[in-house]
Motif scaffolding. Structure first.
Motif, PDB file in Angstrom:
ATOM      1  N   SER A   1       0.830  -1.196   0.000  1.00  0.00           N
ATOM      2  CA  SER A   1       0.000   0.000   0.000  1.00  0.00           C
ATOM      3  C   SER A   1       0.864   1.245   0.000  1.00  0.00           C
ATOM      4  CB  SER A   1      -0.922   0.012   1.225  1.00  0.00           C
ATOM      5  OG  SER A   1      -0.169  -0.033   2.400  1.00  0.00           O
TER       6      SER A   1
ATOM      7  N   THR B   1      -4.878   0.453  -3.323  1.00  0.00           N
ATOM      8  CA  THR B   1      -5.189   1.881  -3.327  1.00  0.00           C
ATOM      9  C   THR B   1      -4.280   2.596  -2.340  1.00  0.00           C
ATOM     10  OG1 THR B   1      -6.813   1.891  -1.516  1.00  0.00           O
ATOM     11  CG2 THR B   1      -7.596   1.212  -3.700  1.00  0.00           C
TER      12      THR B   1
ATOM     13  N   HIS C   1      -5.500   4.553   0.141  1.00  0.00           N
ATOM     14  CA  HIS C   1      -6.318   5.031   1.252  1.00  0.00           C
ATOM     15  C   HIS C   1      -5.598   4.774   2.575  1.00  0.00           C
ATOM     16  CE1 HIS C   1      -9.687   5.790   3.904  1.00  0.00           C
ATOM     17  NE2 HIS C   1     -10.312   6.340   2.884  1.00  0.00           N
TER      18      HIS C   1
ATOM     19  N   GLY D   1      -5.157   8.451  -6.754  1.00  0.00           N
ATOM     20  CA  GLY D   1      -5.949   7.310  -7.192  1.00  0.00           C
ATOM     21  C   GLY D   1      -7.399   7.678  -7.435  1.00  0.00           C
TER      22      GLY D   1
ATOM     23  N   ASP E   1     -12.433   4.838  -4.975  1.00  0.00           N
ATOM     24  CA  ASP E   1     -11.699   4.082  -3.952  1.00  0.00           C
ATOM     25  C   ASP E   1     -11.636   4.857  -2.637  1.00  0.00           C
ATOM     26  OD1 ASP E   1     -11.235   2.006  -5.698  1.00  0.00           O
ATOM     27  OD2 ASP E   1      -9.254   2.719  -6.302  1.00  0.00           O
TER      28      ASP E   1
END
Length: 399
Positions: free
Chosen positions: A17, A90, A92, A176, A180
């Motif tokens: 990530s 993603t 996040h 991104g 998402d």
């Protein structure tokens, strides 16, 4: 796949990530008053810190990293964990939070529950009020105090999850797809609310009105503290004249209130008098402040620091640097460190390191460490008290 299996695979799932960008919160501010001599004797290196935590966990009876396992293995959170898996790949920040909860190499995330258990054991049963004698006690700690430690960790974890909400208005194409981030925000809100609901249910089961009031006020303090942090997180506010006294107030709300009031609540559950409760509160408050300042100082004292590494402009060393420098010169340094509209953190870091802010922040950390140790003097000598002292020593040594 159930949550137990997912926990075993999360480090692999989350390993790729990316770094989080533009959260709705910013790390908190910092403060100073008079500084005192330091009585610590150890260092917060990863190896030593892990040893301190490991020894403390043996004293209280079980690893605090599994403190909230009953909640984590529930069907509801299993479903949430499966949804979190969809965020892999993603950027996040909820992924970073989840990875930190599973692979906490610094053993810092469960620190609050551990301190609550240690101070419960250090204080022992009340010598005045014997109404708790029929309560279950394991390793010198009442079952209701262990429940309180779990509740404290649930609240703290919920806050970490909620802090992973992204400000969608500040997203850039490099962050991104928008869908998402929206999905990640929904999962962060739902999972954080679920943890808070479990904490509230646990509080009700304790059947102690004063403890409920203490933890409710701590939760209110947390929200207020994060609100203050968020209100000063925009770049247009980085040159606001934030004084040390203001930093102390806001840092206590966002980083100290939960631990301080949880320690006090643990004494209330054991029916200790107001004086003992206040000493427990003071230890929790000052230990949390030391821990926060230690974290703020790290970007300025690490031997290997990336030039691209950012730091919080409202952290203790920066706030103190600004106070010593004066508002006009600070605004000038901010301007000189900007290139093409972006702040050059490497250049600004060197300017701050050349001033008095970093050394003053270290002195402030040791001051709060000494205050925490003074509060412990009210408790009888024991393994638990020594463990609490070692935790302070570990966060107040920088060499």
């Amino acid at each position: 796949m159930n949550l137990r299996q997912l926990l075993l695979h999360l480090p692999r799932y989350l390993g790729a990530s990316g770094s989080p960008r533009r959260l709705w919160w910013s790390p908190s501010l910092d403060t100073i008053s008079s500084v005192g001599s330091w009585r610590g004797q150890s260092s917060k290196s990863p190896a030593h810190w892990n040893q301190v935590v490991s020894e403390a966990e043996k004293i209280v009876g079980y690893p605090t990293s599994f403190m909230s396992l009953r909640c984590l293995l529930s069907d509801e959170l299993s479903n949430i964990a499966m949804q979190v898996r969809k965020l892999v790949g993603t950027q996040h920040p909820l992924l970073i939070t989840a990875r930190g909860l599973v692979h906490d190499s610094w053993n810092s995330l469960q620190l609050r529950g551990l301190v609550v258990l240690l101070i419960s054991k250090a204080a022992g049963p009340s010598s005045v009020n014997t109404s708790c004698q029929n309560y279950d006690m394991v390793s010198g700690i009442y079952s209701c105090q262990r429940s309180l430690a779990e509740i404290t960790e649930l609240i703290h974890t919920a806050l970490l999850v909620h802090r992973g909400i992204v400000n969608l208005n500040e997203l850039q194409s490099s962050d991104g797809p928008l869908k998402d981030m929206k999905f990640g925000n929904k999962i962060a809100i739902l999972s954080g609310d679920f943890l808070l609901a479990n904490a509230c249910n646990g509080l009700a089961l304790l059947q102690n009105t004063k403890v409920v009031e203490l933890l409710a006020s701590a939760l209110m303090d947390l929200v207020q503290g994060v609100y203050h942090e968020n209100s000063t997180s925009k770049e247009s506010y980085i040159t606001d004249d934030i004084g040390i006294s203001t930093w102390k107030e806001q840092t206590f709300l966002s980083h100290g209130a939960l631990l301080a009031k949880s320690c006090q609540a643990a004494m209330e559950l054991a029916k200790h008098d107001a004086e003992v409760q206040d000493m427990a509160f003071q230890y929790g408050k000052h230990m949390a402040m030391s821990h926060k300042i230690n974290s703020d100082v790290q970007p300025f004292i690490k031997e290997k620091t990336s030039d691209s590494m950012t730091f919080n402009l409202n952290s203790a060393p920066v706030v103190l640097h600004q106070e010593f420098l004066g508002r006009d010169l600070w605004i000038k340094q901010i301007g000189e460190a900007q290139e093409k509209g972006r702040l050059d953190y490497a250049k600004l870091r060197e300017r701050i390191k050349a001033g008095k802010g970093v050394t003053s922040a270290i002195d402030l950390c040791r001051y709060h460490g000494n205050k925490a140790l003074e509060a412990l003097e009210s408790f009888p000598p024991s393994e638990a008290r020594s463990a609490l002292e070692n935790i302070v020593f570990a966060v107040t040594r920088f060499s």
